[in-house]
Design an enzyme around this catalytic site. Structure first.
Site, PDB file in Angstrom:
ATOM      1  N   HIS A  83      -4.043  -5.267   0.485  1.00  0.00           N
ATOM      2  CA  HIS A  83      -3.622  -5.609   1.703  1.00  0.00           C
ATOM      3  C   HIS A  83      -3.837  -7.189   1.770  1.00  0.00           C
ATOM      4  CE1 HIS A  83      -3.499  -1.774   4.170  1.00  0.00           C
ATOM      5  NE2 HIS A  83      -3.766  -1.267   3.264  1.00  0.00           N
ATOM      6  N   GLU A 138      -2.887  -8.688   4.290  1.00  0.00           N
ATOM      7  CA  GLU A 138      -2.994  -9.126   5.665  1.00  0.00           C
ATOM      8  C   GLU A 138      -4.481  -9.148   6.230  1.00  0.00           C
ATOM      9  OE1 GLU A 138      -2.910  -4.923   5.988  1.00  0.00           O
ATOM     10  OE2 GLU A 138      -2.083  -6.245   4.715  1.00  0.00           O
ATOM     11  N   CYS A 177       0.885  -1.233  -0.206  1.00  0.00           N
ATOM     12  CA  CYS A 177       0.074   0.084   0.006  1.00  0.00           C
ATOM     13  C   CYS A 177       0.919   1.405   0.121  1.00  0.00           C
ATOM     14  CB  CYS A 177      -0.939  -0.071   1.238  1.00  0.00           C
ATOM     15  SG  CYS A 177      -2.481   1.209   1.095  1.00  0.00           S
TER      16      CYS A 177
END
Length: 748
Positions: free
Chosen positions: A187, A189, A89
């Protein structure tokens, strides 16, 4: 092969979710903040030689802003660092900017939205970042900005993935040509992203190959030096525990069990007969895993009271209703720090206050009755300004930010088992309290008549103006669009002044019957003098913040609200709450909470993903996050509590940056009719207990009212999460709906 990974954190609230993916691969991760080195780039460059790869994490801000947002991290690429790099990001945007791409506003901003990520042709080849991937997979996007490489030297950029957006194709991943530098805009995660672990696995394989190919003549001789540098950097971010845990022993305590017919009015009836002071943490609705217990805590002259004032960085410690203390003397001691009979004055920050509580509780911990939620311990209220990143400005009246009371005697009602317990840590449960309990247990069935406030009382109600709310909302949207925040929890405060004082207990009974909730609380702190309190909280909160036992903890964030009316069915509410706006609100806080737990624990699970729960006045979207392995960790429940405050559901994300924006810019004018500062006070804080049997349970202070002046004036908070998908009128109406749940007691 264990790799040494340097992770650069841009003060994001998803950092440790990403770190956990790396640690799951068995690698050592050293975490620094992007500004940890100040402006000393040469020392940073020297320390880099001790690592095998670098991960640049996500975060708020814009690489185009330069040093304030990203420090000198762009120099990694300008100076041609000879290490594999993975940017996520913000880290991805920073890397792309360094090779000539421009960072631009995304035509359609995405915060907490799941999209299909599609691989470019050949991106999944052996040895690549996307080796073993399908051609398309789902992942979560949190970004206001995007990378435009159309005007750059495209020979330096190898596109790896993209997504189809309303504004066209958006770049999702690249590699810098002829370099082991990779980045992803999405993202990996997030708990709703697919194949995040696979991405990290592939990057670490690339790192292993790169490490094997590197030839450094000094590598073996400098091994001990490198290990020393890494050990020192591992201490850059303080992760010390509040106190050192010890093996607990069982103690002799009094527990008397009495069978009961489960009824949520039972605790109220007992309190009505008590002649001594009490605190009540009551479930007024019974549900599995929430609302199983009611707890009546009975302070007495043996109870130690801790009051912290963050405005002056001071803690006052005294015994409950010590006759040497006067109201004037106590107030003067808090304001000036000058000595007062019966009061210990400690000049300390709120961080040190937590250490004070831990030092007090550590020797009192015991291995008794792990199945009972509360056997005695500290109970009380922690305000919003007791959390990380929050500030309570000195202007205005001095008010307590925390009040905690040590209680040895309590009544615990277990609605699931149909048992009431009288518990005493000093084996001297008060007989008059026991008599009150037995009168209710052995008496008639509870009545059905709802309590009412007295007639003839008028209420002066001051709310924020719609105009001030509009300005605050527009500021929030501006920061969301710039990428400074993904979600802003915008809150308002309303003041209610009755024409004559009404006993808080009477107001609470009215409130709890009209707005039953699983985490209701009554805390009137009359710790100096009977009939006088410097803090009183009446809460009908639906939201658990944090519960823990010796091995696990649980958080139940609520984000997403639909008002109940005659036309709203559960089916319709579910449909509304599963729209992208409500889904995104909950997901962002869910990922933030996972991050907070991963910072201290190795195993975190999402046990419920966005369930719809029904309450008296609203439907809410609720998730359940659990942390595991607390028994083996160096941390205790109080560490988790301190570390996770303020509640992410009341701040937004990223937490640090959003809290700063709320305090400095967004809420200052909005709530100026209440206070000259941006302090929220008790609202948005938490209420609950730390039990001596290593258990705790805390609720978020919402759907509540509180007073600092002995119940002459009440403050009520209400708010909601503003995202890029919000509408002004929708957020204003949601705020009013939440406010009404508590304000209704004064309007009929």
């Amino acid at each position: 092969m264990v790799l040494n990974v340097l992770f650069v954190d841009f003060y994001d609230s998803f950092t440790y979710n990403l770190v956990s993916l790396i640690r799951d691969q068995g690698q050592h991760v050293t975490i620094i903040h992007f500004d940890s080195y100040g402006e000393d780039i040469e020392r940073f460059w020297k320390d880099l030689q001790c690592f095998d790869c670098i991960v640049l994490g996500p975060g708020p801000g814009n690489p185009e802003n330069g040093f304030p947002d990203v420090g000198f991290m762009e120099q990694l690429f300008v100076r041609q660092v000879d290490l594999p790099v993975l940017g996520v990001c913000l880290g991805f945007q920073l890397m792309c900017k360094s090779v000539g791409c421009t960072i631009e506003q995304l035509p359609s901003i995405k915060h907490g939205q799941v999209y299909d990520v599609k691989l470019s042709s050949g991106a999944e080849t052996a040895g690549s970042l996307f080796e073993g991937y399908p051609s398309s997979f789902k992942s979560v996007r949190y970004h206001s900005l995007h990378v435009n490489c159309k005007n750059s030297d495209v020979s330096r950029i190898v596109p790896l993935a993209f997504t189809d957006d309303e504004g066209g194709t958006v770049l999702m991943s690249v590699q810098v040509a002829n370099k082991p530098w990779f980045g992803v805009q999405y993202h990996p995660e997030s708990c709703c992203s697919e194949l995040g672990g696979k991405l990290i696995e592939n990057f670490l394989k690339i790192t292993e190959r790169h490490k094997q190919a590197r030839v450094r003549a000094s590598e073996s001789s400098d091994l001990s030096t490198a290990q020393g540098v890494i050990r020192n950097l591992d201490q850059t971010i303080d992760k010390s525990s509040i106190y050192q845990k010890q093996d607990l022993q069982a103690q002799n305590i009094q527990i008397e069990e009495i069978p009961i017919e489960p009824c949520t009015l039972l605790a109220l009836q007992i309190c009505n007969l008590l002649t001594e002071p009490f605190f009540l943490m009551s479930s007024s609705t019974i549900h599995e895993n929430r609302g199983e217990f009611s707890i009546i805590a009975l302070p007495n002259e043996r109870s130690t009271v801790y009051t912290h004032y963050d405005q002056v960085h001071r803690t006052l410690v005294h015994q409950w209703r010590d006759q040497r203390i006067t109201l004037e003397g106590f107030a003067s001691a808090a304001e000036t720090g000058l000595s007062c009979d019966g009061v210990d004055i400690i000049n300390q920050s709120k961080h040190e206050f937590w250490k004070t509580l831990g030092t007090f509780m550590q020797p009192k911990m015991m291995a008794n009755n792990p199945d009972i939620p509360f056997i005695g311990g500290l109970v009380g209220v922690l305000g919003y300004e007791m959390g990380q990143f929050t500030v309570h400005d000195r202007e205005g009246k001095l008010v307590p930010d925390a009040k905690m009371v040590y209680v040895e005697n309590s009544v615990v009602v277990d609605y699931q088992k149909g048992v009431l317990m009288l518990i005493s840590l000093n084996n001297k449960f008060p007989e008059n309290a026991r008599s009150a309990v037995m009168k209710i247990v052995q008496g008639s069935k509870p009545g059905t008549r709802l309590p009412q406030l007295p007639d003839g009382v008028e209420y002066d109600i001051t709310m924020p103006t719609k105009e001030s709310y509009v300005r605050a909302y527009n500021k929030s949207q501006s920061y969301l669009n710039k990428g400074d925040s993904y979600e802003v929890c915008l809150t308002t405060q309303t003041r209610v002044v009755p024409s004559k004082r009404i006993e808080p207990w009477r107001i609470f009974q009215t409130l709890i019957c009209r707005n039953p909730a699983p985490f209701s609380s009554f805390f009137e702190f009359t710790d100096i003098k009977p009939g006088h309190s410097d803090l009183c909280l009446l809460s009908t909160s639906p939201e658990r913040f944090l519960k823990w036992d010796a091995d696990t903890c649980e958080l139940r964030p609520i984000k997403g609200t639909v008002k109940k009316d005659g036309n709203t069915t559960r089916e319709l509410a579910t449909k509304i709450l599963k729209t992208p706006k409500e889904f995104g609100e909950n997901l962002m806080i869910l990922d933030l909470i996972r991050n907070d737990l991963y910072e201290l624990l190795d195993v975190v699970t999402v046990d419920e993903l966005m369930s719809v729960e029904e309450y008296a006045t609203v439907y809410q979207l609720v998730s359940v996050v659990k942390g595991h392995g607390l028994r083996q960790a160096p941390y205790s429940g109080i560490d988790l509590l301190q570390h996770s405050l303020p509640p992410g559901s009341m701040t937004g994300a990223p937490k640090r940056k959003t809290v700063e924006l709320l305090h400095d810019e967004i809420e200052k004018e909005l709530n100026s009719h209440i206070s000259p500062t941006s302090a929220r006070g008790v609202y948005s804080g938490v209420t609950g207990y730390m039990s001596c049997n290593d258990r705790g349970d805390w609720s978020v202070n919402i759907r509540c009212m509180f007073s600092y002046d002995n119940a002459r004036t009440w403050r009520l908070g209400a708010g909601g999460a503003v995202t890029v998908l919000s509408t002004l009128e929708g957020e204003w109406q949601e705020m009013l709906t939440k406010l009404e749940s508590a304000l209704q007691v004064f309007q009929n």
